[in-house]
Design an enzyme around this catalytic site. Structure first.
Site, short mmCIF file in Angstrom:
data_model
loop_
_atom_site.label_atom_id
_atom_site.label_comp_id
_atom_site.label_asym_id
_atom_site.label_seq_id
_atom_site.Cartn_x
_atom_site.Cartn_y
_atom_site.Cartn_z
N ARG A 23 0.82 -1.23 0.00
CA ARG A 23 0.00 0.00 0.00
C ARG A 23 0.85 1.28 0.00
O ARG A 23 0.28 2.38 -0.05
CB ARG A 23 -0.95 0.01 1.20
CG ARG A 23 -2.00 -1.10 1.17
CD ARG A 23 -3.17 -0.84 2.10
NE ARG A 23 -3.98 0.31 1.70
CZ ARG A 23 -5.02 0.78 2.39
NH1 ARG A 23 -5.38 0.19 3.52
NH2 ARG A 23 -5.71 1.82 1.96
N HIS A 77 -7.33 -2.52 12.69
CA HIS A 77 -7.36 -1.06 12.71
C HIS A 77 -8.36 -0.64 13.79
O HIS A 77 -9.38 -1.31 13.99
CB HIS A 77 -7.87 -0.48 11.37
CG HIS A 77 -6.85 -0.36 10.29
ND1 HIS A 77 -7.12 -0.69 8.97
CD2 HIS A 77 -5.57 0.09 10.30
CE1 HIS A 77 -6.05 -0.46 8.23
NE2 HIS A 77 -5.09 0.01 9.01
N CYS A 135 -14.02 2.39 6.60
CA CYS A 135 -12.75 2.29 5.87
C CYS A 135 -12.81 3.03 4.54
O CYS A 135 -11.79 3.52 4.05
CB CYS A 135 -12.41 0.83 5.57
SG CYS A 135 -12.26 -0.21 7.00
N ARG A 195 -0.91 -2.13 12.97
CA ARG A 195 -0.52 -1.24 11.87
C ARG A 195 0.25 -0.01 12.38
O ARG A 195 1.46 0.04 12.29
CB ARG A 195 -1.75 -0.82 11.06
CG ARG A 195 -2.50 -1.99 10.40
CD ARG A 195 -1.67 -2.68 9.34
NE ARG A 195 -2.34 -3.79 8.71
CZ ARG A 195 -3.10 -3.69 7.62
NH1 ARG A 195 -3.31 -2.53 7.05
NH2 ARG A 195 -3.65 -4.77 7.09
N1 ARG Z 1 -7.06 -4.30 2.77
C1 ARG Z 1 -6.90 -3.11 3.53
C2 ARG Z 1 -5.72 -3.25 4.47
O1 ARG Z 1 -5.56 -4.31 5.01
C3 ARG Z 1 -8.14 -2.80 4.31
C4 ARG Z 1 -8.09 -1.49 5.02
C5 ARG Z 1 -9.27 -1.23 5.88
N2 ARG Z 1 -9.26 0.09 6.35
C6 ARG Z 1 -9.65 0.51 7.57
N3 ARG Z 1 -9.69 1.78 7.80
N4 ARG Z 1 -9.93 -0.33 8.54
O2 ARG Z 1 -4.96 -2.34 4.67
#
Ligand code: ARG
Length: 295
Positions: A105, A179, A284, A150
């Protein structure tokens, strides 16, 4: 610009829908081609057209509710860019840019930074790993900050410096809720949002997503919080968007829907089942753009 606020009276008093400005990204390149959270299974087929159609319903609903929605162009090769909550954290016209944990990302961050610059935000580049509003939630004057999967603890210090606000660190312990916005929903973001107040800013959360110390912190600070069941948490019920009255939630979060109604909120359901395959939901896909306070 001032937007009239809509006040609605319910059995438990009046709640006020507040005007919102959001940033979204149409999921034109959505798919699941890698795994960075337990929901993502590249072997399962995804349907991009369906993802776009479901997303469009959320977009249209925000407009119907009188909110403003800005769009950032989706980048090819970045299937997760639809989850704009991770694209930054914005308060008072200042945007703190993300530094994504996973390489998959990382290319999104410059695109979000550029969007903020072009749209007149005071854009702050980060030094620490952080995933924006996915892990930072503004409740009253306080920033609730998640860590464990994260955003790092160092980013909590950094976000506090960038915005000059109190930061409360919370430890996430269940990999499904990686998250903070998968485990906490901010229902009343501002103090005194409720008429006849001063009602305190309030949240809903999933107790099992946190370690004991963080749970104790939440209990102490938010004694009136809605505690969501494991069942509703597991369908991303908390990954919702509230304007202080209308709360957009997943149709699968039946118990949460009832709890919201009992408290005088107006739950509205939108199904983002396709985007759940990437481990994301309503919140999200929604980044709040908080403007600078006018004098
Ligand atoms: N596939 C994305 C990730 O794992 C999903 C993000 C979801 N975003 C959130 N704000 N919870 O990063």
């Amino acid at each position: 610009m001032t937007t009239p606020e809509i006040t609605t009276t319910s059995a438990t008093g009046a709640r006020t829908a507040q005007h919102r400005r959001y940033l979204m990204c149409r999921p034109e390149h959505f798919t699941v081609s890698y795994t960075i959270n337990p929901w993502m299974e590249p072997a399962k087929p995804t349907d991009t057209a369906k993802a776009v159609a479901q997303w469009q319903k959320l977009y249209d609903l925000y407009l119907e509710l009188g909110h403003e929605v800005e769009l950032i162009d989706p980048l090819e090769g970045y299937p997760d860019m639809v989850y704009t909550a991770n694209g930054g954290f914005v308060i008072d016209g200042r945007a703190y840019v993300p530094e994504f944990r996973f390489t998959e990302r990382q290319g999104e961050a410059p695109a979000f930074a550029e969007w903020f610059r072009q749209n007149g935000f005071d854009t702050v580049l980060p030094e620490e790993v952080n995933e924006g509003e996915g892990d930072f939630l503004l409740v009253g004057d306080t920033i609730l900050a998640g860590t464990g999967f994260r955003s790092t603890g160092d980013s909590h210090r950094e976000v506090g410096e960038v915005f000059g606000r109190e930061v409360v660190s919370l430890n996430l312990v269940d990999p499904r809720f990686y998250h903070l916005d998968t485990a906490i929903a901010v229902l009343d973001p501002v103090e005194g949002a409720r008429n006849g107040g001063p009602e305190k800013a309030n949240i809903a959360y999933l107790p099992g997503a946190f370690d004991d110390a963080s749970r104790a912190t939440l209990e102490e600070r938010y004694p009136d919080a809605i505690l969501v069941s494991d069942e509703d948490g597991a369908v991303f019920g908390l990954n919702s968007a509230s304007d202080g009255y209308n709360v957009i939630i997943s149709p699968r979060a039946k118990g949460f829907e009832k709890q919201l109604r009992e408290r005088g909120y107006n739950p509205i359901t939108v199904d983002l089942s396709e985007l759940l395959l990437g481990g994301g939901g309503i919140k999200c896909c929604t980044l709040e753009l908080r403007a600078a306070e006018k004098e």
